[in-house]
Structure formats: C-alpha cells, structure tokens
Design a protein around this motif. Structure first.
Motif, PDB file in Angstrom:
ATOM      1  N   ILE A   5       0.806  -1.228   0.000  1.00 13.99           N
ATOM      2  CA  ILE A   5       0.000   0.000   0.000  1.00 13.99           C
ATOM      3  C   ILE A   5       0.841   1.281   0.000  1.00 13.99           C
ATOM      4  CG2 ILE A   5      -1.957  -1.091   1.129  1.00 13.99           C
ATOM      5  CD1 ILE A   5      -1.053   0.225   3.747  1.00 13.99           C
ATOM      6  N   GLN A   6       2.158   1.150   0.138  1.00 14.28           N
ATOM      7  CA  GLN A   6       3.013   2.336   0.150  1.00 14.28           C
ATOM      8  C   GLN A   6       3.197   2.873  -1.268  1.00 14.28           C
ATOM      9  OE1 GLN A   6       4.107   3.879   2.869  1.00 14.28           O
ATOM     10  NE2 GLN A   6       2.969   2.370   4.036  1.00 14.28           N
ATOM     11  N   PRO A   7       3.156   4.231  -1.444  1.00 14.24           N
ATOM     12  CA  PRO A   7       3.373   4.783  -2.789  1.00 14.24           C
ATOM     13  C   PRO A   7       4.838   4.626  -3.199  1.00 14.24           C
ATOM     14  CG  PRO A   7       3.174   6.532  -1.185  1.00 14.24           C
ATOM     15  CD  PRO A   7       2.878   5.265  -0.470  1.00 14.24           C
ATOM     16  N   LYS A   8       5.052   4.503  -4.490  1.00 10.74           N
ATOM     17  CA  LYS A   8       6.409   4.339  -5.005  1.00 10.74           C
ATOM     18  C   LYS A   8       7.053   5.720  -5.150  1.00 10.74           C
ATOM     19  CE  LYS A   8       5.488   0.054  -7.332  1.00 10.74           C
ATOM     20  NZ  LYS A   8       5.516  -0.696  -8.566  1.00 10.74           N
ATOM     21  N   THR A   9       8.269   5.846  -4.685  1.00 17.39           N
ATOM     22  CA  THR A   9       8.998   7.116  -4.775  1.00 17.39           C
ATOM     23  C   THR A   9      10.175   6.964  -5.717  1.00 17.39           C
ATOM     24  OG1 THR A   9      10.417   6.568  -2.909  1.00 17.39           O
ATOM     25  CG2 THR A   9       8.378   7.760  -2.408  1.00 17.39           C
ATOM     26  N   HIS A  10      10.568   8.073  -6.298  1.00 19.96           N
ATOM     27  CA  HIS A  10      11.762   8.122  -7.131  1.00 19.96           C
ATOM     28  C   HIS A  10      12.356   9.526  -7.021  1.00 19.96           C
ATOM     29  CE1 HIS A  10       8.651   9.656  -9.818  1.00 19.96           C
ATOM     30  NE2 HIS A  10       9.605  10.270 -10.477  1.00 19.96           N
ATOM     31  N   THR A  11      13.557   9.709  -7.508  1.00 24.11           N
ATOM     32  CA  THR A  11      14.243  10.994  -7.412  1.00 24.11           C
ATOM     33  C   THR A  11      13.672  11.955  -8.450  1.00 24.11           C
ATOM     34  OG1 THR A  11      16.248   9.881  -6.711  1.00 24.11           O
ATOM     35  CG2 THR A  11      16.483  12.138  -7.460  1.00 24.11           C
ATOM     36  N   LYS A  15      13.806  22.428 -10.428  1.00 24.27           N
ATOM     37  CA  LYS A  15      14.697  23.454 -10.961  1.00 24.27           C
ATOM     38  C   LYS A  15      14.041  24.825 -10.836  1.00 24.27           C
ATOM     39  CE  LYS A  15      17.505  24.742 -14.861  1.00 24.27           C
ATOM     40  NZ  LYS A  15      17.993  24.427 -16.180  1.00 24.27           N
ATOM     41  N   CYS A  16      14.777  25.784 -10.250  1.00 22.77           N
ATOM     42  CA  CYS A  16      14.273  27.149 -10.061  1.00 22.77           C
ATOM     43  C   CYS A  16      14.389  27.914 -11.376  1.00 22.77           C
ATOM     44  CB  CYS A  16      15.065  27.855  -8.960  1.00 22.77           C
ATOM     45  SG  CYS A  16      14.537  29.547  -8.673  1.00 22.77           S
ATOM     46  N   ALA A  17      13.297  28.558 -11.783  1.00 22.07           N
ATOM     47  CA  ALA A  17      13.304  29.321 -13.023  1.00 22.07           C
ATOM     48  C   ALA A  17      13.999  30.670 -12.848  1.00 22.07           C
ATOM     49  CB  ALA A  17      11.871  29.541 -13.511  1.00 22.07           C
ATOM     50  N   SER A  18      14.094  31.176 -11.610  1.00 22.03           N
ATOM     51  CA  SER A  18      14.700  32.488 -11.367  1.00 22.03           C
ATOM     52  C   SER A  18      16.220  32.432 -11.341  1.00 22.03           C
ATOM     53  CB  SER A  18      14.206  33.068 -10.049  1.00 22.03           C
ATOM     54  OG  SER A  18      12.823  33.264 -10.092  1.00 22.03           O
ATOM     55  N   CYS A  19      16.771  31.531 -10.526  1.00 19.16           N
ATOM     56  CA  CYS A  19      18.228  31.512 -10.360  1.00 19.16           C
ATOM     57  C   CYS A  19      18.896  30.277 -10.960  1.00 19.16           C
ATOM     58  CB  CYS A  19      18.588  31.636  -8.879  1.00 19.16           C
ATOM     59  SG  CYS A  19      18.089  30.233  -7.876  1.00 19.16           S
ATOM     60  N   GLY A  20      18.131  29.280 -11.336  1.00 22.52           N
ATOM     61  CA  GLY A  20      18.695  28.094 -11.964  1.00 22.52           C
ATOM     62  C   GLY A  20      19.165  27.019 -10.998  1.00 22.52           C
ATOM     63  N   SER A  21      18.894  27.159  -9.719  1.00 23.87           N
ATOM     64  CA  SER A  21      19.292  26.137  -8.742  1.00 23.87           C
ATOM     65  C   SER A  21      18.487  24.866  -8.952  1.00 23.87           C
ATOM     66  CB  SER A  21      19.057  26.643  -7.323  1.00 23.87           C
ATOM     67  OG  SER A  21      19.830  27.778  -7.070  1.00 23.87           O
ATOM     68  N   GLU A  22      19.124  23.729  -8.688  1.00 20.07           N
ATOM     69  CA  GLU A  22      18.454  22.445  -8.827  1.00 20.07           C
ATOM     70  C   GLU A  22      18.493  21.692  -7.504  1.00 20.07           C
ATOM     71  OE1 GLU A  22      20.069  20.161 -12.020  1.00 20.07           O
ATOM     72  OE2 GLU A  22      19.397  21.579 -13.544  1.00 20.07           O
ATOM     73  N   TYR A  23      17.389  21.052  -7.168  1.00 17.32           N
ATOM     74  CA  TYR A  23      17.271  20.262  -5.952  1.00 17.32           C
ATOM     75  C   TYR A  23      16.759  18.882  -6.331  1.00 17.32           C
ATOM     76  CZ  TYR A  23      17.335  24.922  -3.903  1.00 17.32           C
ATOM     77  OH  TYR A  23      17.670  26.196  -3.565  1.00 17.32           O
ATOM     78  N   GLN A  24      17.399  17.849  -5.810  1.00 22.05           N
ATOM     79  CA  GLN A  24      16.949  16.485  -6.061  1.00 22.05           C
ATOM     80  C   GLN A  24      16.336  15.952  -4.770  1.00 22.05           C
ATOM     81  OE1 GLN A  24      20.216  14.261  -7.635  1.00 22.05           O
ATOM     82  NE2 GLN A  24      20.008  15.202  -9.665  1.00 22.05           N
ATOM     83  N   ILE A  25      15.068  15.554  -4.870  1.00 23.11           N
ATOM     84  CA  ILE A  25      14.310  15.124  -3.708  1.00 23.11           C
ATOM     85  C   ILE A  25      13.574  13.837  -4.056  1.00 23.11           C
ATOM     86  CG2 ILE A  25      12.474  15.788  -2.099  1.00 23.11           C
ATOM     87  CD1 ILE A  25      13.095  18.699  -2.793  1.00 23.11           C
ATOM     88  N   GLU A  26      13.491  12.945  -3.091  1.00 24.77           N
ATOM     89  CA  GLU A  26      12.672  11.744  -3.258  1.00 24.77           C
ATOM     90  C   GLU A  26      11.215  12.154  -3.154  1.00 24.77           C
ATOM     91  OE1 GLU A  26      13.280   8.334  -3.695  1.00 24.77           O
ATOM     92  OE2 GLU A  26      15.300   8.987  -4.233  1.00 24.77           O
ATOM     93  N   SER A  27      10.436  11.820  -4.176  1.00 23.66           N
ATOM     94  CA  SER A  27       9.049  12.253  -4.211  1.00 23.66           C
ATOM     95  C   SER A  27       8.182  11.216  -4.913  1.00 23.66           C
ATOM     96  CB  SER A  27       8.959  13.590  -4.948  1.00 23.66           C
ATOM     97  OG  SER A  27       7.622  14.002  -5.075  1.00 23.66           O
ATOM     98  N   THR A  28       6.885  11.351  -4.715  1.00 22.25           N
ATOM     99  CA  THR A  28       5.925  10.497  -5.412  1.00 22.25           C
ATOM    100  C   THR A  28       5.394  11.180  -6.666  1.00 22.25           C
ATOM    101  OG1 THR A  28       4.115  11.356  -4.072  1.00 22.25           O
ATOM    102  CG2 THR A  28       5.213   9.354  -3.294  1.00 22.25           C
ATOM    103  N   TYR A  29       5.946  12.343  -6.989  1.00 18.07           N
ATOM    104  CA  TYR A  29       5.512  13.093  -8.166  1.00 18.07           C
ATOM    105  C   TYR A  29       5.822  12.277  -9.422  1.00 18.07           C
ATOM    106  CZ  TYR A  29       4.307  17.444 -10.539  1.00 18.07           C
ATOM    107  OH  TYR A  29       3.690  18.397 -11.286  1.00 18.07           O
ATOM    108  N   LYS A  30       4.938  12.356 -10.423  1.00 15.17           N
ATOM    109  CA  LYS A  30       5.054  11.499 -11.610  1.00 15.17           C
ATOM    110  C   LYS A  30       6.206  11.888 -12.526  1.00 15.17           C
ATOM    111  CE  LYS A  30       1.206   9.297 -10.677  1.00 15.17           C
ATOM    112  NZ  LYS A  30       1.268   8.072  -9.958  1.00 15.17           N
ATOM    113  N   GLN A  31       6.473  13.218 -12.672  1.00 18.29           N
ATOM    114  CA  GLN A  31       7.508  13.674 -13.605  1.00 18.29           C
ATOM    115  C   GLN A  31       8.893  13.582 -12.976  1.00 18.29           C
ATOM    116  OE1 GLN A  31       6.369  17.629 -14.645  1.00 18.29           O
ATOM    117  NE2 GLN A  31       4.603  17.012 -15.848  1.00 18.29           N
ATOM    118  N   ASP A  32       9.910  13.546 -13.836  1.00 17.85           N
ATOM    119  CA  ASP A  32      11.289  13.485 -13.346  1.00 17.85           C
ATOM    120  C   ASP A  32      11.868  14.869 -13.061  1.00 17.85           C
ATOM    121  OD1 ASP A  32      11.357  10.758 -13.400  1.00 17.85           O
ATOM    122  OD2 ASP A  32      12.151  10.656 -15.446  1.00 17.85           O
TER     123      ASP A  32
END
Length: 101
Positions: A5-11, A15-32
């Motif tokens: 029953i646990q949702p599947k997570t992936h990295t 990406k910030c549109a203002s300064c260009g910083s990128e953060y990699q987080i484990e999430s259940t969001y569908k897009q990469d």
C-alpha cells in the motif's frame, strides 16, 4: 508496514526558473523534472529582504516624536517679550495700620 500500500517514490529534480538552482528530492511526483518559480536561494524572505519597512515599537516611535519636536523648537524663533508689565496686586496691600496714615 505493508509494502503493497506504500506509494512508489523516485528521485525528482526541482529546478528554479529564477536563479537556476536544482534540488533532487525523493518524491511520489510522476515527472522526473519540475520547474518552480522561486526557491529559497532567490526568494526575498529567505534573504532577509522581505520587509522594506521595519516594525517599530512604542518607545522608538515616542523617541522619534520627541526628536522631531526638539528640532522644530530649534528652528522656531524665540517668542518676543511682552512690553506691558503686569503689576502684582498683592504688593499694594496694606501691611500695618501705620501705612494707612
């Protein structure tokens, strides 16, 4: 915990549109990759620039009023002396019976 029953997570890369910083987080969001408008590096709240005016307490406000009053008193001309002399009625009183003669 039941693994079925646990949702599947992936990295996911945010990406910030203002300064260009990128953060990699484990999430259940569908897009990469996800584009965000503002991140903590470029948001004014996190840079301590969010408040243009500073909140002042009662003592600071009173102090400013006092200083402003002193400055206006320094710039105003001194009041002119009144040429008419006021007489004191008590000085004309009779002090003894000998004064009546």
């Amino acid at each position: 915990m039941n693994k079925k029953i646990q949702p599947k997570t992936h990295t996911v890369t945010f990406k910030c549109a203002s300064c260009g910083s990128e953060y990699q987080i484990e999430s259940t969001y569908k897009q990469d990759t996800v584009s965000i408008d503002v991140c903590s590096n470029c948001h004014p709240f996190y840079k301590s620039k969010s408040l243009n005016q500073k909140a002042k307490g009662r003592a600071e406000k009173l102090s400013e009023k006092f200083v402003a009053g002193m400055n206006t008193m320094k710039t105003k001309p001194a009041p002119k002396a009144n040429p008419t002399k006021k007489t004191n009625k008590k000085t004309n009183l009779v002090k003894s019976l000998d004064d009546l003669k």
